[in-house]
Design a protein around this motif. Structure first.
Motif, PDB file in Angstrom:
ATOM      1  N   GLU A  69       0.823  -1.206   0.000  1.00 14.12           N
ATOM      2  CA  GLU A  69       0.000   0.000   0.000  1.00 14.12           C
ATOM      3  C   GLU A  69       0.860   1.261   0.000  1.00 14.12           C
ATOM      4  N   GLU A 128       2.293   1.735  -3.396  1.00 14.78           N
ATOM      5  CA  GLU A 128       1.237   2.183  -4.315  1.00 14.78           C
ATOM      6  C   GLU A 128       0.895   3.655  -4.073  1.00 14.78           C
ATOM      7  N   LYS A 129       0.809   4.042  -2.796  1.00 11.94           N
ATOM      8  CA  LYS A 129       0.513   5.433  -2.472  1.00 11.94           C
ATOM      9  C   LYS A 129       1.631   6.355  -2.927  1.00 11.94           C
ATOM     10  N   GLY A 132       3.605   5.890  -5.475  1.00  7.76           N
ATOM     11  CA  GLY A 132       3.457   6.037  -6.921  1.00  7.76           C
ATOM     12  C   GLY A 132       2.352   7.010  -7.294  1.00  7.76           C
ATOM     13  N   GLN A 133       1.231   6.917  -6.574  1.00  9.22           N
ATOM     14  CA  GLN A 133       0.130   7.835  -6.838  1.00  9.22           C
ATOM     15  C   GLN A 133       0.506   9.274  -6.505  1.00  9.22           C
ATOM     16  N   LYS A 183       2.710  10.655  -9.246  1.00 10.68           N
ATOM     17  CA  LYS A 183       1.916  10.980 -10.437  1.00 10.68           C
ATOM     18  C   LYS A 183       1.141  12.279 -10.223  1.00 10.68           C
ATOM     19  N   LEU A 184       0.550  12.434  -9.024  1.00 10.71           N
ATOM     20  CA  LEU A 184      -0.202  13.654  -8.734  1.00 10.71           C
ATOM     21  C   LEU A 184       0.709  14.875  -8.706  1.00 10.71           C
ATOM     22  N   TYR A 187       1.487  15.722 -12.270  1.00 11.90           N
ATOM     23  CA  TYR A 187       0.285  16.283 -12.888  1.00 11.90           C
ATOM     24  C   TYR A 187       0.060  17.720 -12.417  1.00 11.90           C
TER      25      TYR A 187
END
Length: 423
Positions: free
Chosen positions: A150, A153-154, A156-157, A160-161, A164
């Motif tokens: 987790e 994964e967090k 990586g998110q 990406k954010l 962005y």
């Protein structure tokens, strides 16, 4: 000697709990490193406390039973001994009675049975503890794996954010700059009274630099022109700045014509024909004129952006013109002083900056004999107090206007003289 157990080896002595050992060497470390949560830590701790209480009670019962059996065994031989002492014939001792031997056998068998049951209970308990330890280990591994997955994964998110968000900020800044520039350009287009304060070479700044050239480079060049009277010296210097202005204006128009011919395939025409409002040639030529207007606007921005770099190139191209001009005053090209060359180059650079303004800036005409206007000129060396009808007698340094016929940006310098009296 027994080797000291290494951390995590789970080597326990006979009186130690396997689960407690595991808790101390694993779960405590994992909780400190936040690998397992407080819930797992608390449950494991309470489970160990419960098992320790059970083990304490079991050990206490075992001790009580063992103490009762030992007391019974001690009392039986003691009774036989007292009876032996009461025997009047100590030399002939009798063996223990049959009931005492039977009691001892029963006590021994009872102790063995209790020990066997206790050993069996301890084995079962250890087996249960091992199973619970394995279960907790499995649960810890699952929690650790899930947490790691987790977290990864967090992360990586989040990355990406972040990218962005950064892209959105860049796009927003770019769009804001473009919108601001478009609005400013539209507002300033054809309106010289509105200046772009972010422009280093806006008209007011050019006016300051133009006045500084007269104070510095003009004075240095004047001191190094020899074998001439004052009027000729100032005439040469005034002629150089006007020649430089005309040279830059011509180069500017030639550049515009080249773009018109190269990009649109139109024949070179006069500067008047380049105006966008000339629509007398029909729709096809009108479309080309519109396209030319758009290209010309882009070219204006490029010229402004590269003004100083281009000015240096134009100054180099002016060198032959300078040689031809001063030769008319008896100065050969190889005799041109360095200060005069620097002065000429500075004049060309500033005149090019004037030419790329929208609209282009302009110099005063400085016609000899015109009425002397103190709003445009500063006196050179002569005072105007005794002059009844002052006129421009000698042009020293031209005045600078915002555009042709526009407001004054920087005053010029001229020598006043007495004009003919009006009858």
């Amino acid at each position: 000697m027994d080797e000291k157990p290494k951390p995590g080896s789970l080597k326990t002595k006979s009186f130690e709990f396997v689960l407690e050992k595991f808790f101390d060497e694993f779960i405590t470390v994992w909780y400190r490193e936040r690998i397992v949560g407080a819930t797992v830590y608390d449950k494991a701790r309470r489970e160990i406390d419960i098992l320790k209480d059970k083990n304490t009670k079991l050990t206490k019962k075992k001790g009580e039973k063992t103490g009762d059996d030992a007391s019974t065994g001690r009392r039986l031989p003691s009774a036989g001994s007292s009876r032996s002492q009461s025997d009047p014939k100590p030399g002939k001792r009798k063996g223990p009675p049959a009931d005492v031997n039977a009691a001892n056998r029963l006590t021994s068998e009872g102790s063995r049975n209790v020990e066997s049951r206790l050993e069996h209970d301890v084995q079962l308990q250890n087996k249960e503890l091992v199973q619970k330890v394995n279960h907790l280990k499995q649960k810890v591994h699952e929690i650790r794996a899930d947490a790691h997955y987790e977290l990864k994964e967090k992360d990586g998110q989040i990355e990406k954010l972040k990218k962005y968000l950064e892209n959105l900020r860049e796009q927003n800044n770019d769009l804001s700059k473009r919108l601001s520039k478009l609005a400013g350009d539209k507002l300033r287009q054809g309106n010289p009274d509105l200046a772009d304060l972010s422009d280093r070479y806006r008209p007011t700044e050019i006016g300051k630099m133009f006045s500084e050239v007269y104070d510095n480079e003009w004075s240095d060049a004047y001191e190094n022109i020899s074998k001439m009277d004052e009027d000729k010296k100032v005439g040469i210097l005034h002629g150089i700045v006007t020649k430089a202005f005309n040279f830059c204006d011509k180069k500017f128009n030639e550049q515009t014509m080249t773009v018109r011919t190269t990009l649109l395939g139109l024949e070179q025409e006069s500067a008047e024909d380049n105006r966008p409002d000339n629509e007398s040639q029909g729709p096809q030529v009108g479309n080309k004129t519109e396209r030319f207007t758009n290209i010309q606007n882009i070219l204006k921005d490029v010229r402004k952006e590269l003004a100083m770099e281009t000015a240096g190139n134009v100054a180099q191209q002016f060198t032959p013109t300078l040689g031809q001009y001063v030769s008319g005053f008896g100065i050969k090209p190889n005799e041109i002083d360095k200060t005069l060359r620097i002065y000429a180059a500075k004049c060309v650079e500033l005149c090019w900056l004037m030419a790329v303004c929208d609209p282009p800036m302009a110099l005063s005409e400085d016609k000899i004999g015109n009425p002397y206007d103190t709003n445009i000129y500063k006196p050179y060396t002569r005072s105007m107090k005794d002059l009844k009808n002052p006129v421009l007698e000698l042009a020293i340094w031209p005045a600078l206007r915002l555009h042709l016929g526009g407001s004054l940006v920087a005053k010029g310098v001229a020598q006043p003289g007495e004009g003919k009296s009006k009858k």
